[in-house]
Design an enzyme around this catalytic site. Structure first.
Site, PDB file in Angstrom:
ATOM      1  N   SER A 170      -5.688 -82.865 -15.874  1.00  0.00           N
ATOM      2  CA  SER A 170      -6.586 -83.388 -14.843  1.00  0.00           C
ATOM      3  C   SER A 170      -6.807 -82.393 -13.696  1.00  0.00           C
ATOM      4  CB  SER A 170      -6.032 -84.700 -14.274  1.00  0.00           C
ATOM      5  OG  SER A 170      -4.724 -84.511 -13.734  1.00  0.00           O
ATOM      6  N   LEU A 228      -7.923 -76.039 -12.957  1.00  0.00           N
ATOM      7  CA  LEU A 228      -7.870 -74.953 -13.924  1.00  0.00           C
ATOM      8  C   LEU A 228      -8.206 -75.455 -15.327  1.00  0.00           C
ATOM      9  CD1 LEU A 228      -7.230 -72.006 -14.664  1.00  0.00           C
ATOM     10  CD2 LEU A 228      -4.839 -72.690 -14.964  1.00  0.00           C
ATOM     11  N   ALA A 229      -7.635 -76.595 -15.687  1.00  0.00           N
ATOM     12  CA  ALA A 229      -7.903 -77.153 -17.013  1.00  0.00           C
ATOM     13  C   ALA A 229      -9.367 -77.508 -17.171  1.00  0.00           C
ATOM     14  CB  ALA A 229      -7.025 -78.373 -17.253  1.00  0.00           C
ATOM     15  N   LYS A 230      -9.929 -78.159 -16.155  1.00  0.00           N
ATOM     16  CA  LYS A 230     -11.316 -78.620 -16.245  1.00  0.00           C
ATOM     17  C   LYS A 230     -12.317 -77.460 -16.212  1.00  0.00           C
ATOM     18  CE  LYS A 230     -10.759 -81.570 -12.823  1.00  0.00           C
ATOM     19  NZ  LYS A 230     -11.016 -82.624 -11.812  1.00  0.00           N
ATOM     20  N   GLY A 239      -7.344 -60.281 -19.955  1.00  0.00           N
ATOM     21  CA  GLY A 239      -8.319 -60.690 -20.958  1.00  0.00           C
ATOM     22  C   GLY A 239      -9.745 -60.316 -20.610  1.00  0.00           C
ATOM     23  N   HIS A 241      -2.105 -59.037 -11.220  1.00  0.00           N
ATOM     24  CA  HIS A 241      -3.393 -58.520 -11.687  1.00  0.00           C
ATOM     25  C   HIS A 241      -3.504 -57.000 -11.549  1.00  0.00           C
ATOM     26  CE1 HIS A 241      -4.432 -62.593 -12.082  1.00  0.00           C
ATOM     27  NE2 HIS A 241      -5.057 -62.794 -10.950  1.00  0.00           N
ATOM     28  N   LYS A 246      -5.908 -52.434  -3.073  1.00  0.00           N
ATOM     29  CA  LYS A 246      -6.475 -53.170  -1.951  1.00  0.00           C
ATOM     30  C   LYS A 246      -6.958 -54.520  -2.466  1.00  0.00           C
ATOM     31  CE  LYS A 246     -10.408 -51.759  -0.144  1.00  0.00           C
ATOM     32  NZ  LYS A 246     -11.407 -51.035   0.684  1.00  0.00           N
ATOM     33  N   ARG A 295     -16.119 -51.116 -13.256  1.00  0.00           N
ATOM     34  CA  ARG A 295     -16.326 -52.356 -12.526  1.00  0.00           C
ATOM     35  C   ARG A 295     -15.943 -53.525 -13.434  1.00  0.00           C
ATOM     36  NH1 ARG A 295     -21.585 -52.371 -11.725  1.00  0.00           N
ATOM     37  NH2 ARG A 295     -21.533 -51.013  -9.908  1.00  0.00           N
ATOM     38  N   LEU A 312     -20.090 -42.869 -14.095  1.00  0.00           N
ATOM     39  CA  LEU A 312     -19.472 -41.592 -13.737  1.00  0.00           C
ATOM     40  C   LEU A 312     -20.381 -40.883 -12.753  1.00  0.00           C
ATOM     41  CD1 LEU A 312     -17.234 -39.447 -14.251  1.00  0.00           C
ATOM     42  CD2 LEU A 312     -18.699 -38.551 -16.076  1.00  0.00           C
TER      43      LEU A 312
END
Length: 574
Positions: free
Chosen positions: A97, A100-102, A265, A324, A417, A459, A468
């Site tokens: 509920s 994240l799940a939704k 991912g 991350h 940063k 990016r 480049l």
């Protein structure tokens, strides 16, 4: 029909029933007289093979040629029909509920179903404390399901088919009895077949262990595999992370734990190793001899927006940098792995992390956004959030300089940063190369030699791309130089929609592919780098530098960069 066989190295030693260890081969037809044959246990899974063959079939049909199906040259999967008919996959989203799940997990599962990447016999269960019926769950998640932009055929039908495989069970997270009831419902759907079970823990970390204990004791598969996906944060420091790992391993093996970092991912992050190891032009340059500095930049153009209570417990360093950005750094800086096997890649990442110096307090700048008015609109400060303590010192911005003590990267600053409520949203990797020795055109750049250096920019989001920066002569009779971009913009080169990171990671977990998931020793090494500085920040009660909502962040970040003779690359793109 002649068959050409290509052997692909096994990707992992999963006990998955979906990837049996037998040497049976699968034949993927490409033309009427040729086919590719892969070992059953390869990085090309049976699900992906089927998807690939279907797309080829559609391609040839759309070009006016006989389709693979029409030619009678169908995808051959020896023994697969029998095996799949006796195997089922049950996916349980714990915390069904929640946002994240939704917003992410259910849509990703539907996308995999829509693309034909899930096995034929599967079911999805939502589990949470909220009282819902099966139909109420279906209505809730149907609001966030979307079909691919480039494939809208039968979208409504596909949604209906997927929703009919979604079910709900309400229960407490620490109740073995409730999980035993869940187990009974799972068995009803599995109908006595070999059952593979995947649990996704979309819940706060303080209840991870309770859920794992109950699921392990009462709702594990008895004849297939059981795997658990664990969301970050994985603790707050070395001690809490180690304790969490020890508690999880009381009920699970390391092979059953899939620690997810969704940034791994993302398409451009996964492309890092391809860019480096399959292009001769880059690999020789990937060292201290040619690279002056590397910048990993993350920015959001919004604040905590009511989630401040959760964010205040962790802050931007734990939330973004320690996972991350550090994971991207490890992938970027690692040595060439022996193979693409998950353990070989993760071992190289661990070597990088263990070669790094722990972050020092003098090499970090912290900031916190304050209220700001712009264009007649007022933007609240961090402590204006009613869920945040008014005297909070939690940083919403941080910049740090880190170093790797090995032969390849000695002396090269890796600058990170990350911040909230900044002027733009994005994530990118910037590689700034050294100056050209004895540059013949030095006078054409006046005194600003930084503008004469090449820069590679990856990016990650949004507008995924790689470019480049090179020096180029402006057309004309004079000798005027200009910086130009050799640009690979993904939306132009690859118009097909890029899958969400959760789709890739969920599919990998189903297939037992661990390459993009974090191993326990990798997690320990990552926390060892940040824990001393985090403790010092909190013990000394370092006051973060304030910066206006929607600005570029605190001025201290520029002083930190100049300390190592670096200019933040994202400033030139403004």
């Amino acid at each position: 029909m002649a068959t050409h066989t290509m052997i692909v190295r096994s990707s992992s030693s999963s006990s998955s029933a979906l990837a049996a260890s037998s040497p049976v081969k699968e034949t993927l037809p490409l033309f009427t007289n040729r086919s590719l044959t892969f070992p059953r246990k390869s990085s090309f899974s049976r699900l992906r093979l089927r998807f690939f063959a279907e797309k080829l079939s559609q391609l040839y049909s759309s070009n006016g040629r006989a389709s693979l199906k029409d030619s009678g040259d169908n995808l051959t999967e020896e023994h697969d029909t029998k095996e799949e008919s006796s195997t089922t996959l049950s996916i349980t989203v714990v915390g069904a509920s929640g946002d994240l799940a939704k917003k992410k997990i259910f849509p990703a599962l539907f996308a995999l179903f829509y693309e034909g990447c899930l096995p034929q016999d599967f079911s999805v269960f939502g589990y949470a404390r909220t009282k819902l019926t099966h139909e109420e769950l279906r209505v809730m998640i149907s609001r966030t399901l979307t079909c691919r932009i480039d494939q809208r055929e039968n979208c409504a039908d596909k949604m209906d088919q997927f929703l009919q495989r979604c079910f709900y069970h309400s229960g407490q997270y620490n109740s073995e009895e409730d999980f035993a009831e869940l187990n009974t419902k799972l068995k009803e759907k599995e109908e006595g077949k070999v059952s593979n079970r995947l649990y996704y823990l979309s819940i706060p970390p303080n209840i991870f262990v309770d859920v794992v204990r109950c699921a392990s004791l009462r709702a594990s598969s008895v004849n297939g595999w059981t795997r658990v996906i664990v969301e970050k944060p994985f603790g707050r420091d070395s001690e809490s992370s180690g304790e969490l790992t020890r508690c999880l391993k009381q009920y699970l093996t390391e092979e059953q734990i899939f620690r997810i970092d969704h940034y791994l991912g993302k398409e451009l992050v996964e492309n890092l190793s391809v860019l480096r190891f399959s292009n001769l032009v880059f690999e020789p340059l990937w060292s201290r001899n040619y690279i002056r500095n590397v910048q990993l930049i993350f920015s959001e153009d919004f604040g905590t927006e009511g989630r401040g209570g959760y964010f205040d417990q962790y802050g931007i360093i734990r939330d973004i940098m320690q996972n991350h950005l550090l994971q991207i750094l490890a992938l970027f800086a690692m040595e060439t792995p022996v193979s693409l096997d998950a353990e070989d890649i993760r071992s190289e990442k661990v070597k990088v992390l263990r070669s790094m110096k722990p972050l020092l307090l003098q090499d970090i700048i912290v900031g916190q956004y304050k209220g700001h008015s712009k264009g007649g609109k007022a933007y609240p400060g961090y402590t204006d959030d009613p869920t945040v303590p008014t005297n909070s010192l939690t940083p919403t911005f941080a910049a740090a300089a880190m170093f790797i003590n090995n032969a390849r990267w000695d002396g090269v600053p890796f600058l990170m940063k990350a911040g909230k409520a900044l002027h733009t949203r994005g994530a990118e990797i910037r590689v700034q190369f050294r100056h050209v020795p004895g540059n013949l055109y030095k006078k054409n750049f006046a005194t600003d030699l930084d503008k004469a250096t090449n820069e590679l920019v990856i990016r990650v989001q949004p507008d995924e791309g790689i470019y480049l920066r090179i020096n180029n002569k402006v057309p004309g009779l004079g000798m005027r130089l200009d910086r130009s971009d050799l640009n690979l913009l993904y939306r132009s080169r690859y118009p097909r929609e890029i899958p969400d990171a959760y789709e890739r990671l969920l599919l990998d977990a189903i297939e037992g592919e661990r390459r993009l998931f974090i191993r326990s020793d990798e997690l320990d090494a990552a926390w060892d780098l940040f824990t001393p500085a985090l403790k010092e920040l909190e013990q000394k009660k370092i006051v973060p530098e304030l910066y206006p909502y929607g600005s570029r962040g605190p001025v201290g970040a520029h002083y930190l960069a100049s300390k190592y003779n670096v200019r933040w690359g994202d400033l030139e793109d403004a």
